[in-house]
Design a protein around this motif. Sequence first.
Motif, mmCIF file in Angstrom:
data_model
loop_
_atom_site.group_PDB
_atom_site.id
_atom_site.type_symbol
_atom_site.label_atom_id
_atom_site.label_comp_id
_atom_site.label_asym_id
_atom_site.label_seq_id
_atom_site.Cartn_x
_atom_site.Cartn_y
_atom_site.Cartn_z
ATOM 1 N N ASN A 197 0.826 -1.215 0.000
ATOM 2 C CA ASN A 197 0.000 0.000 0.000
ATOM 3 C C ASN A 197 0.856 1.258 0.000
ATOM 4 N N MET A 198 1.727 1.359 1.012
ATOM 5 C CA MET A 198 2.469 2.607 1.180
ATOM 6 C C MET A 198 3.653 2.686 0.220
ATOM 7 N N ALA A 225 -1.684 7.698 -1.666
ATOM 8 C CA ALA A 225 -1.956 6.853 -2.837
ATOM 9 C C ALA A 225 -2.414 7.682 -4.032
ATOM 10 N N ASN A 250 0.418 9.096 5.229
ATOM 11 C CA ASN A 250 -0.969 8.651 5.424
ATOM 12 C C ASN A 250 -1.547 8.180 4.089
ATOM 13 N N THR A 251 -2.723 7.553 4.128
ATOM 14 C CA THR A 251 -3.201 6.854 2.930
ATOM 15 C C THR A 251 -3.554 7.752 1.739
#
Length: 267
Positions: A14-15, A123, A119-120
């Motif tokens: 994800n990151m 993305a 933080n997300t």
Amino acid sequence: MNMLPSVLLVGCGNMGGALWNGWLREGLAPSVVVDRHLESVPTPHRLVRKAEDIPADFHPHFIVLAVKPAGMETTIAALAPWLPGSLLVSMLAGRTGASLKAACEKAGKVIPVIRAMPNTPSAIGKGVTGAFSEDIDNSQRAECTHLLAAVGKVAWVENEEQLVALTTISGCGPAYVFLLAELLEREGQRHGLSHELARMLARETIAGSGALLATSPEESATLRKNVTSPNGVTAKALEVLMAADAWPQTLERAIDQAAQRARELAV
Ligand SMILES: NC(=O)c1ccc[n+]([C@@H]2O[C@H](COP(=O)([O-])OP(=O)(O)OC[C@H]3O[C@@H](n4cnc5c(N)ncnc54)[C@H](OP(=O)(O)O)[C@@H]3O)[C@@H](O)[C@H]2O)c1
């Protein structure tokens, strides 16, 4: 700004994946990604499945750790041959500068360590990354800022306690906002709207308000007051939400608990 220097990215989930995509957009010197699942990387970059397969003649400017925090020591030990001459940027939540440095020393190397807490929204290039290091000079700090700015804004803090505070606000913050979206959606439905309409209204309201916040020079409180006519509909709702034992105290308790947990998990 110039092309980014070479990166050894360890973990492209994800990151790591968000950062990798940001760097590709920006342009970076030939780099290597270590990941078990990623299918490919564009040339001239290289993808390997495990640290042992990193080319021996690759000398990364940055080594970016974006694997799960557990097993940090093993990961750093496996990277030992590539550590000298690099800056180690760790995304690992709860892994302190001291424990990262201890792991490097155990692997026989002493290198500058930078902690980063993204933080997300990274993305989609709209993240905020908190960063801390006591090992780097101003020009290395500028290089790190350039690297991390590929996925959004970068905020340097003065110590690791501030990194805990930052984690409870921007690191965890997207979850608080998503919860608000869930609750607004639920309330829309409870008051007779279809699921689709309630979902669209909740999301667009939060996205639009976020965009307004991001571009307006006004204080958040002013923007709130601007949509609150005295004795009006919004005022009625805010009277409930802003009661001392409602949102103000609830959020205070939530942030305190999050900070306490972040300190408990820090090793
Ligand atoms: N996601 C967030 O919002 C966020 C925010 C702040 C900080 N962080 C930090 O970012 C780090 C990464 O989180 P994430 O959510 O991106 O994790 P993730 O999606 O699980 O990504 C990690 C990737 O690296 C792979 N990997 C791990 N060890 C490997 C190895 N030795 N060799 C090859 N591939 C390996 C994993 O494969 P396997 O799944 O097979 O292990 C996975 O594909 C964590 O330390 C977390 O604390 C995340």
